[in-house]
Design a protein around this motif. Structure first.
Motif, PDB file in Angstrom:
ATOM      1  N   ASP A 274       0.858  -1.183   0.000  1.00 48.19           N
ATOM      2  CA  ASP A 274       0.000   0.000   0.000  1.00 48.19           C
ATOM      3  C   ASP A 274       0.897   1.236   0.000  1.00 48.19           C
ATOM      4  O   ASP A 274       1.967   1.245   0.598  1.00 48.19           O
ATOM      5  N   CYS A 275       0.486   2.256  -0.741  1.00 50.04           N
ATOM      6  CA  CYS A 275       1.318   3.433  -0.965  1.00 50.04           C
ATOM      7  C   CYS A 275       1.626   4.115   0.373  1.00 50.04           C
ATOM      8  O   CYS A 275       0.723   4.520   1.100  1.00 50.04           O
ATOM      9  N   PHE A 276       2.939   4.200   0.672  1.00 45.08           N
ATOM     10  CA  PHE A 276       3.307   4.799   1.957  1.00 45.08           C
ATOM     11  C   PHE A 276       3.254   6.314   1.908  1.00 45.08           C
ATOM     12  O   PHE A 276       3.302   6.974   2.931  1.00 45.08           O
ATOM     13  N   ALA A 277       3.151   6.875   0.676  1.00 46.42           N
ATOM     14  CA  ALA A 277       3.066   8.336   0.564  1.00 46.42           C
ATOM     15  C   ALA A 277       1.675   8.812   0.937  1.00 46.42           C
ATOM     16  O   ALA A 277       1.507   9.834   1.599  1.00 46.42           O
ATOM     17  N   CYS A 278       0.632   8.082   0.512  1.00 46.03           N
ATOM     18  CA  CYS A 278      -0.748   8.534   0.772  1.00 46.03           C
ATOM     19  C   CYS A 278      -1.492   7.552   1.671  1.00 46.03           C
ATOM     20  O   CYS A 278      -2.676   7.708   1.909  1.00 46.03           O
ATOM     21  N   ARG A 279      -0.794   6.535   2.142  1.00 40.00           N
ATOM     22  CA  ARG A 279      -1.397   5.495   2.973  1.00 40.00           C
ATOM     23  C   ARG A 279      -2.612   4.852   2.290  1.00 40.00           C
ATOM     24  O   ARG A 279      -3.624   4.554   2.919  1.00 40.00           O
ATOM     25  N   GLU A 281      -4.597   6.107  -0.055  1.00 43.32           N
ATOM     26  CA  GLU A 281      -5.731   6.937  -0.485  1.00 43.32           C
ATOM     27  C   GLU A 281      -5.635   7.377  -1.940  1.00 43.32           C
ATOM     28  O   GLU A 281      -6.625   7.831  -2.513  1.00 43.32           O
ATOM     29  N   GLY A 282      -4.461   7.267  -2.538  1.00 43.12           N
ATOM     30  CA  GLY A 282      -4.309   7.663  -3.937  1.00 43.12           C
ATOM     31  C   GLY A 282      -3.544   8.963  -4.060  1.00 43.12           C
ATOM     32  O   GLY A 282      -3.942   9.976  -3.471  1.00 43.12           O
ATOM     33  N   CYS A 283      -2.406   8.926  -4.812  1.00 41.87           N
ATOM     34  CA  CYS A 283      -1.605  10.131  -5.016  1.00 41.87           C
ATOM     35  C   CYS A 283      -0.821   9.981  -6.307  1.00 41.87           C
ATOM     36  O   CYS A 283      -0.992   9.007  -7.037  1.00 41.87           O
ATOM     37  N   ARG A 284       0.079  10.936  -6.582  1.00 43.77           N
ATOM     38  CA  ARG A 284       0.828  10.906  -7.829  1.00 43.77           C
ATOM     39  C   ARG A 284       1.759   9.690  -7.889  1.00 43.77           C
ATOM     40  O   ARG A 284       1.896   9.039  -8.910  1.00 43.77           O
ATOM     41  N   LEU A 285       2.394   9.381  -6.740  1.00 48.98           N
ATOM     42  CA  LEU A 285       3.357   8.279  -6.686  1.00 48.98           C
ATOM     43  C   LEU A 285       2.711   6.949  -7.078  1.00 48.98           C
ATOM     44  O   LEU A 285       3.279   6.159  -7.817  1.00 48.98           O
ATOM     45  N   CYS A 286       1.485   6.715  -6.596  1.00 52.93           N
ATOM     46  CA  CYS A 286       0.826   5.427  -6.851  1.00 52.93           C
ATOM     47  C   CYS A 286      -0.168   5.542  -7.996  1.00 52.93           C
ATOM     48  O   CYS A 286      -0.996   4.640  -8.196  1.00 52.93           O
ATOM     49  N   ALA A 287      -0.115   6.639  -8.751  1.00 52.43           N
ATOM     50  CA  ALA A 287      -1.033   6.869  -9.871  1.00 52.43           C
ATOM     51  C   ALA A 287      -2.491   6.692  -9.428  1.00 52.43           C
ATOM     52  O   ALA A 287      -3.309   6.084 -10.137  1.00 52.43           O
TER      53      ALA A 287
HETATM   54 ZN   LIG Z   1      -0.120   7.047  -3.109  1.00 49.89          ZN
END
Ligand SMILES: [Zn+2]
Length: 351
Positions: A274-279, A281-287
């Motif tokens: 799971d994206c550690f940048a947005c936990r 929730e969805g962000c640029r890093l995880c598209a």
């Molecule tokens: Zn993310």
């Protein structure tokens, strides 16, 4: 001219000359001083020359006094000249002397390349779980790179790898040697030589004939992993890789496994955290997906096991492979893989 006046002039001239001499600190100004007093048109010379116009008595007394002053000034000049020379020597040697109270000059310090750093981190997280580290050749036979991994000649799966071939042909006139396209050939090489149980990882460089862009390089690293023993299941694969993800990306990571296809495993999975940048929730890093793909894995294909002489009815195993540059890109927020090998110190110094 009164003799008293001339003698006084001589005395004050002597005084003035000596005072000035004491302030001189280099050979050049000493010479200027000599010309000013003792030179052909110097002050003392001028007085001595005027003696001729005096009466014979005065001529004698003033001449004697003048010559005394002249001798004195010449002696003092020589003495001052020695002093100045000694000063010069002392000044030069103090320039060479070492001042031990000065702070030392900083030495330029190197550091490990970001790929090396992440490779070490990845390797140590697996060695802590009992895996061994093995390395293999970067120039590989077709047999190990493809055939023994269940990718025979003319198999469409070969299109997944654009290969750099070496000019080396087999008996049938086909190219048989290449720069390895992945570290997976070591699976076959190790199993050929070893009996289970096997638990190892293979870090190393791989090569592909590829146009480069932000996510593709023509050479890059891979870390291959392999575990073979009796009774190994997909649960062992998941547990091991879950532990790895927690060690690299943080203890509260969630992981996701989805079906994927690799010819040398069955079933094959791709693994995400799971994206550690947005936990998540969805962000640029995880598209905006909330998930980051970090590697491919799967249970070793029975044909691969049989190919190295293991009985697939007795032994099972799992294998996985990941790109350390991708792991570093995710972990440190690097957005272009080409930065790793561009040799730009502004980039490299950040790690
Ligand atoms: Zn993310």
């Amino acid at each position: 001219m009164e003799s008293g006046t001339v003698l006084e002039t001589l005395r004050s001239l002597e005084e003035e000359a000596l005072r000035e001499l004491g302030t001189l600190e280099d050979i050049d100004s000493l010479e200027t001083w000599r010309v000013a007093y003792l030179g052909r048109r110097g002050k003392l010379t001028t007085i001595l020359r005027s003696v001729g116009s005096l009466s014979p008595d005065l001529r004698r007394s003033v001449g004697a006094a003048g010559n005394q002053v002249k001798t004195l000034l010449e002696e003092e000049q020589a003495r001052r000249s020695d002093e100045i020379e000694e000063l010069e020597v002392r000044r030069r040697s103090s320039l060479r002397a070492i001042d031990v109270t000065l702070p030392g000059r900083p030495l330029p310090q190197g550091r490990l390349h970001p790929t090396t750093q992440i490779l070490r981190e990845i390797c140590s997280s697996f060695t802590a779980m009992g895996f061994q580290i093995v390395e293999g050749p970067e120039v590989e036979w077709d047999k190990y790179n493809f055939e023994m991994l269940n990718i025979p000649r003319d198999h469409p799966a070969r299109d997944m790898w654009n290969s750099l071939w070496i000019d080396q042909q087999d008996a049938d006139g086909r190219l048989s040697m290449l720069m390895r396209t992945h570290t997976s050939p070591m699976q076959a090489r190790i199993m050929e030589q070893t009996k289970p149980p096997i638990r190892l990882i293979v870090p190393g460089k791989c090569y592909r004939y590829e146009a480069t862009d932000a996510t593709h390089e023509w050479h890059f690293y891979q870390v291959e992993g392999l575990a073979v023993d009796e009774g190994i299941t997909l649960a062992n694969l998941k547990g091991t890789l879950y532990e790895f993800a927690r060690r690299i990306f943080g203890p509260d990571r969630k992981v996701r496994f989805r079906c994927d296809y690799f010819p040398f495993v069955e079933p094959g999975v791709d693994m995400s955290v799971d994206c550690f940048a947005c936990r998540g929730e969805g962000c640029r890093l995880c598209a905006d997906t909330g998930w980051l793909e970090i590697m491919g894995a799967g249970m070793v294909h029975p044909k691969v096991l049989a190919g190295v002489g293991y009985d697939p009815e007795v032994y099972t195993g799992f294998a996985f492979g990941m790109g350390p540059e991708r792991i570093a890109m995710l972990k440190y927020g690097i957005d272009d893989i080409r930065l790793f090998y561009g040799n730009d110190l502004r980039f490299l110094r950040q790690f």
